[in-house]
Enzyme design. Structure first.
Site: not given
Length: 546
Positions: A150, A190-192, A381, A507, A509
């Site tokens: 994606e 290793k993942p990096t 709300c 809202h 917040e």
């Protein structure tokens, strides 16, 4: 000339790219640079407005009425800079724009393809942010993880972007994971290495690595990643787990992230002024008292569904020198059990927004409990609508009173559809959205908290207080303390004979900031602590574009 920074993520999702982008924005702003932050989301929804909170978390609403990813809330809170609909881009919105252009004939009969048309639209959206407010730096966070199908059009677009602006005006930051393997007793790079390899295969060489880890990187690891990933050792930045997200800018400052970015972009190295942020973090970490607030919601299994609410309470509690303890209460539990079982001992109750009938009677029960037991209460709300339903059923004696949203056949629709919503068919992007003015009644609790006669707040709703019941509402001892300027729409209600009982249709917040706690949350926390509300100093709200 605007500079551009792109933040990608690797190894795992939810690695904290948004917090890194927001923290970098704060560090640059502390040096006097203006910043705008853009989020590219790879899902095909046009926006998250119709997505389940369990799928997406909170929908953050901007001043201009865009329904966006919750990361935009982090951007605004960290940089104290309002974002707009330009700062939120999804795959769905990109494809929608391209298809509309094709239908209009803008492509002159050409074959429309991912490359160049989709990637060109993505690049144009990034340029548009720079052209709109002319910031010194645009930071763009690419959602998803490197390697996801994606995300490929977005990654290709930011690769092409280097040709648009030149190498000196652009930086790539890759956020990655360096896990601790207990059985091996060491951290693994290793993942990096593989994540960077994947990114380089697309044609993007990261300039900076931000390494998420649960402990300090072991000796020699920065040098190892520098060698394998082709970045300088100074550009390997440690981002260790923190007790609060608000510590992250200070941690990244100590690691030299901003200095590395300014070097790459060939911008002047300026001294940061993080005094205010350091003071705020110190307040957060060193409270002298404790306050417990219940959030009664219908999506509490995923706390991110109420992210801005919990952060707003945190801002207010820290400003009051208090350690905030949150008690998450599922509204449905209150429909089947004694509210005291779930709410006894709390210092304050917040009933936030939501949609649909599920859990509403539980919210009403929580509000009745707050009213009967004199517990400070704030409704947001749907929380205001539930407070009106509580009044109608339990104070005014209107049997069967409800919102027309939940019971179209109710004999007393105390909450009704806005007139302008009567003929609306589509769900997405069609509510009353964004910043709207509100007139405050003199002498009310709202006026004491805000210290203003006119305020501007962000909205996201279709239903409002039914004015056919306003006279009865006022006669029963309640107060309408905030309305639209023409007095047509009820925006704030209060109960004057209660220590703190206030609810709003908007809202609040979404505009609370660490350095500017929202007055309504500040008032709730003060009341919950037993403090005199006359001591509440109305905090200036962030400047908004009206």
């Amino acid at each position: 000339m605007t500079k551009f920074i792109f933040v990608t993520g690797g190894v795992v999702s939810s690695i904290g790219k948004g917090i890194v982008a927001a923290s970098l924005g704060r560090l640059l702003k502390s040096r006097g640079y203006s910043v705008s932050i853009l989020k590219l989301d790879p899902y095909i929804n046009v926006d998250p407005g119709t997505m389940s909170p369990y799928q997406h978390g909170e929908v953050f609403v901007t001043a201009d009425g865009a329904e966006t990813d919750l990361d935009l809330g982090h951007y605004e809170r960290f940089t104290d800079t309002p974002m707009s609909r330009l700062n939120s881009v999804t795959t769905g919105s990109i494809y929608q724009a391209v298809i509309n252009k094709e239908r209009r004939g803008d492509y002159n009969g050409g074959t429309v393809q991912v490359i160049p048309h989709i990637t060109a639209e993505i690049r144009d959206r990034i340029h548009r942010v720079a052209q709109d407010t002319h910031p010194d730096v645009v930071i763009t966070e690419i959602g998803g993880t490197v390697g996801d199908i994606e995300s490929l059009p977005f990654l290709e677009a930011i690769r092409q972007f280097r040709k648009d602006v030149g190498r000196r005006d652009l930086a790539y930051i890759h956020v990655t994971l360096v896990p601790w393997i207990p059985s091996a007793g060491e951290m693994k790079t290793k993942p990096t290495q593989h994540s960077v390899k994947e990114l380089r295969s697309i044609g993007i060489q990261p300039d900076i690595l931000v390494c998420r880890c649960d402990r300090p990187l072991q000796a020699g690891m920065k040098e190892k990643m520098s060698e394998f990933c082709n970045v300088s050792p100074e550009a390997v930045i440690t981002s260790q787990d923190a007790s609060s997200i608000y510590e992250v800018p200070l941690m990244l400052e100590r690691e030299g992230l901003a200095e590395q970015v300014l070097d790459i972009l060939q911008l002047e190295q300026r001294q940061p002024d993080l005094t205010q942020w350091q003071r705020w973090v110190h307040q957060l970490q060193n409270p002298s008292r404790r306050v417990e607030v219940a959030i009664v919601g219908k999506y509490v299994r995923l706390n991110d569904a109420y992210l801005s609410v919990s952060e707003s309470l945190r801002h207010a509690a820290a400003s009051a020198d208090a350690d905030l303890q949150l008690r998450w209460v599922d509204a449905e539990d209150l429909e089947n059990g004694d509210p005291a079982t779930y709410l006894d001992g709390v210092d304050g109750i917040v009933v936030p927004g939501g949609f649909g009938a599920r859990g509403v009677d539980g919210k009403v029960a929580a509000i009745q409990f707050a009213r009967d037991h004199q517990i400070p209460f704030l409704g947001l709300c749907l929380g205001m609508q539930a407070a009106v339903i509580d009044w109608a059923r339990n104070v005014a004696g209107l049997d069967g009173a409800n919102s027309a949203e939940f019971d179209p056949e109710t004999p007393h629709p105390v909450i009704a559809l806005l007139p302008e919503q009567q003929d609306v068919v589509d769900l997405g992007g069609t509510m009353r959205l964004g910043l709207c003015p509100c007139k405050i009644q003199s002498g009310s609790l709202a006026q004491r908290l805000y210290g203003e006669d006119i305020i501007y707040e962000r909205h996201r709703h279709r239903y409002e207080f039914n004015n056919a019941y306003r006279s009865l509402f006022l006669e029963s001892g309640y107060c309408v303390s905030g309305t639209s300027p023409d007095s047509r729409l009820v925006e704030i209600v209060e109960r004057p004979d209660h220590p703190f009982f206030i609810a709003c249709q908007f809202h609040p917040e979404f505009v609370s900031r660490p350095n500017h706690p929202h007055p309504l949350f500040q008032g709730l926390i003060k009341a919950a602590l037993g403090s005199d509300l006359t001591l509440v100093d109305p905090a200036p709200l962030p400047a908004e574009t009206v």
